[in-house]
Design a protein around this motif. Structure first.
Motif, PDB file in Angstrom:
ATOM      1  N   LYS A   1     -10.378   0.856  16.382  1.00  0.00           N
ATOM      2  CA  LYS A   1     -11.833   0.662  15.642  1.00  0.00           C
ATOM      3  C   LYS A   1     -11.717   1.240  14.018  1.00  0.00           C
ATOM      4  N   GLY A   2     -10.042   2.057  13.306  1.00  0.00           N
ATOM      5  CA  GLY A   2     -10.380   2.376  12.410  1.00  0.00           C
ATOM      6  C   GLY A   2     -11.095   3.455  11.855  1.00  0.00           C
ATOM      7  N   ILE A   3     -11.127   4.239  12.932  1.00  0.00           N
ATOM      8  CA  ILE A   3     -11.991   5.273  12.034  1.00  0.00           C
ATOM      9  C   ILE A   3     -10.796   6.895  12.597  1.00  0.00           C
ATOM     10  N   ALA A   4     -10.433   6.199  12.567  1.00  0.00           N
ATOM     11  CA  ALA A   4      -9.399   7.739  13.134  1.00  0.00           C
ATOM     12  C   ALA A   4      -9.252   8.850  12.669  1.00  0.00           C
ATOM     13  N   GLU A   5      -8.917   8.641  11.330  1.00  0.00           N
ATOM     14  CA  GLU A   5      -8.552   9.926   9.843  1.00  0.00           C
ATOM     15  C   GLU A   5     -10.120  10.275  10.111  1.00  0.00           C
ATOM     16  N   THR A   6     -10.925  10.411  10.643  1.00  0.00           N
ATOM     17  CA  THR A   6     -12.690  10.865  10.587  1.00  0.00           C
ATOM     18  C   THR A   6     -13.185  10.989  12.046  1.00  0.00           C
ATOM     19  N   SER A   7     -12.279  10.822  12.575  1.00  0.00           N
ATOM     20  CA  SER A   7     -12.696  10.976  14.356  1.00  0.00           C
ATOM     21  C   SER A   7     -11.972  12.129  15.123  1.00  0.00           C
ATOM     22  N   ILE A   8     -10.728  12.044  14.222  1.00  0.00           N
ATOM     23  CA  ILE A   8      -9.399  13.339  14.648  1.00  0.00           C
ATOM     24  C   ILE A   8      -9.915  14.597  14.461  1.00  0.00           C
ATOM     25  N   ASP A   9      -9.576  15.649  15.270  1.00  0.00           N
ATOM     26  CA  ASP A   9      -9.958  17.096  15.102  1.00  0.00           C
ATOM     27  C   ASP A   9      -8.326  17.250  14.543  1.00  0.00           C
ATOM     28  N   ARG A  10      -8.515  18.180  13.093  1.00  0.00           N
ATOM     29  CA  ARG A  10      -7.319  18.232  12.450  1.00  0.00           C
ATOM     30  C   ARG A  10      -6.032  17.704  12.241  1.00  0.00           C
ATOM     31  N   ALA A  11      -6.949  15.644  12.100  1.00  0.00           N
ATOM     32  CA  ALA A  11      -5.627  15.066  12.228  1.00  0.00           C
ATOM     33  C   ALA A  11      -5.150  15.061  11.569  1.00  0.00           C
TER      34      ALA A  11
ATOM     35  N   PHE B   1      -1.676  -1.629   9.202  1.00  0.00           N
ATOM     36  CA  PHE B   1      -1.553  -0.559  10.008  1.00  0.00           C
ATOM     37  C   PHE B   1      -0.687   0.408   9.685  1.00  0.00           C
ATOM     38  N   LEU B   2       0.638   0.083   9.053  1.00  0.00           N
ATOM     39  CA  LEU B   2       1.801   0.252   8.145  1.00  0.00           C
ATOM     40  C   LEU B   2       1.182   0.698   6.500  1.00  0.00           C
ATOM     41  N   TYR B   3      -0.183  -0.253   5.986  1.00  0.00           N
ATOM     42  CA  TYR B   3      -0.435   1.254   5.020  1.00  0.00           C
ATOM     43  C   TYR B   3      -1.561   2.231   5.684  1.00  0.00           C
ATOM     44  N   HIS B   4      -2.189   1.730   6.863  1.00  0.00           N
ATOM     45  CA  HIS B   4      -2.731   3.758   6.911  1.00  0.00           C
ATOM     46  C   HIS B   4      -1.585   3.932   7.463  1.00  0.00           C
ATOM     47  N   CYS B   5      -0.740   4.117   8.091  1.00  0.00           N
ATOM     48  CA  CYS B   5       0.614   5.688   8.120  1.00  0.00           C
ATOM     49  C   CYS B   5       1.112   5.819   6.545  1.00  0.00           C
ATOM     50  N   GLU B   6       1.267   4.835   6.384  1.00  0.00           N
ATOM     51  CA  GLU B   6       1.464   5.424   5.197  1.00  0.00           C
ATOM     52  C   GLU B   6       0.472   6.282   4.241  1.00  0.00           C
ATOM     53  N   ARG B   7      -0.419   6.027   5.098  1.00  0.00           N
ATOM     54  CA  ARG B   7      -1.381   6.548   3.352  1.00  0.00           C
ATOM     55  C   ARG B   7      -1.792   7.893   4.415  1.00  0.00           C
ATOM     56  N   TRP B   8      -1.713   8.083   5.602  1.00  0.00           N
ATOM     57  CA  TRP B   8      -1.954   9.677   6.757  1.00  0.00           C
ATOM     58  C   TRP B   8      -0.582   9.949   6.294  1.00  0.00           C
ATOM     59  N   ASP B   9       0.427   9.888   6.277  1.00  0.00           N
ATOM     60  CA  ASP B   9       1.696  10.392   5.611  1.00  0.00           C
ATOM     61  C   ASP B   9       1.608  11.081   5.063  1.00  0.00           C
ATOM     62  N   ASP B  10       1.120  10.246   3.269  1.00  0.00           N
ATOM     63  CA  ASP B  10       1.128  10.718   2.433  1.00  0.00           C
ATOM     64  C   ASP B  10      -0.416  12.089   2.420  1.00  0.00           C
ATOM     65  N   CYS B  11      -1.461  11.987   3.099  1.00  0.00           N
ATOM     66  CA  CYS B  11      -2.149  13.024   2.957  1.00  0.00           C
ATOM     67  C   CYS B  11      -1.659  14.080   3.719  1.00  0.00           C
TER      68      CYS B  11
ATOM     69  N   GLN C   1     -10.526  14.748   3.928  1.00  0.00           N
ATOM     70  CA  GLN C   1     -12.118  14.413   4.110  1.00  0.00           C
ATOM     71  C   GLN C   1     -11.789  13.273   3.283  1.00  0.00           C
ATOM     72  N   TRP C   2     -10.935  13.155   1.353  1.00  0.00           N
ATOM     73  CA  TRP C   2     -10.910  12.827   0.741  1.00  0.00           C
ATOM     74  C   TRP C   2      -9.942  12.046   0.937  1.00  0.00           C
ATOM     75  N   CYS C   3      -9.185  12.093   1.142  1.00  0.00           N
ATOM     76  CA  CYS C   3      -7.500  11.626   0.682  1.00  0.00           C
ATOM     77  C   CYS C   3      -7.543  10.616   2.361  1.00  0.00           C
ATOM     78  N   SER C   4      -8.169  10.419   2.941  1.00  0.00           N
ATOM     79  CA  SER C   4      -7.981   9.583   3.872  1.00  0.00           C
ATOM     80  C   SER C   4      -9.824   8.658   3.953  1.00  0.00           C
ATOM     81  N   ALA C   5      -9.705   8.626   2.687  1.00  0.00           N
ATOM     82  CA  ALA C   5     -11.319   7.506   2.229  1.00  0.00           C
ATOM     83  C   ALA C   5     -10.586   6.563   1.114  1.00  0.00           C
ATOM     84  N   GLU C   6      -9.525   7.405   0.359  1.00  0.00           N
ATOM     85  CA  GLU C   6      -8.843   6.294  -0.504  1.00  0.00           C
ATOM     86  C   GLU C   6      -9.075   4.608   0.060  1.00  0.00           C
TER      87      GLU C   6
END
Length: 191
Positions: free
Chosen positions: A52-62, A82-92, A176-181
């Motif tokens: 749904k594209g909302i994992a970053e904000t909806s998972i507790d202690r993501a 999806f790869l870009y999402h994961c790169e952002r996730w890992d960097d965050c 919260q800030w990072c996952s919205a970049e």
């Protein structure tokens, strides 16, 4: 004789009951390896939130969870996204941990007597943390730059709190800030 036999059977039944309860309890107990593996794999509801594209904000202690976008499949274009999402996730994840360290260091330096304080310039440019200008390139460098600014602005989060609690607060606020970049930062890194 019959009384002894009944007592013996009762004791035998009790023994088997205790053994079965103990074996069940042991089977339910998770080892450290099981817990580690459980944390390393995205859960089905996390994958659905990623869909749904909302994992970053909806998972507790993501920031403590693996990137659920890795589990998704689609067209070649969708998989790149999806790869870009994961790169952002890992960097965050990695930079939010750094933000916590930076913030605690700003706090500790502020607590020192003025004569003992390390010059703030060394904190602001990251050299106190052994960062050099090349560490501020690309998307993760942008995040690191913000982490330093965040630490300078939010060092009071450590004031009057347990270090672990304060660290969690820093990581939560930074996440919260990072996952919205915007993902365009990571897409630009590929060019």
């Amino acid at each position: 004789m019959q009384l002894n036999r009944r007592v013996f059977l009762a004791q035998l039944l009790l023994c088997f009951s205790l053994l079965s309860i103990a074996s069940t309890a042991i089977a339910k107990e998770k080892s450290a390896y099981d817990l580690l593996m459980e944390r390393a794999i995205s859960k089905p509801h996390e994958v659905e939130l990623a869909r749904k594209g909302i994992a970053e904000t909806s998972i507790d202690r993501a920031w403590e969870r693996p990137c659920p976008y890795r589990e998704l499949r689609g067209t070649e274009e969708e998989e790149k996204e999806f790869l870009y999402h994961c790169e952002r996730w890992d960097d965050c994840v990695s930079v939010s941990a750094q933000a916590s360290v930076f913030t605690q260091a700003f706090f500790q330096n502020h607590q020192r007597q003025p004569d003992d304080q390390v010059p703030w310039k060394l904190y602001k440019d990251g050299s106190i943390f052994l960062l050099n200008p090349s560490d501020f390139k690309w998307a993760d460098g942008h995040l690191r730059q913000h982490a330093l600014k965040f630490a300078e602005d939010n060092w009071r989060l450590f004031e009057g709190r347990d270090a672990h609690e304060a660290s969690d607060m820093v990581e939560d606020k930074f996440w919260q800030w990072c996952s919205a970049e915007p993902l365009t930062l990571w897409k630009a890194d590929d060019l």
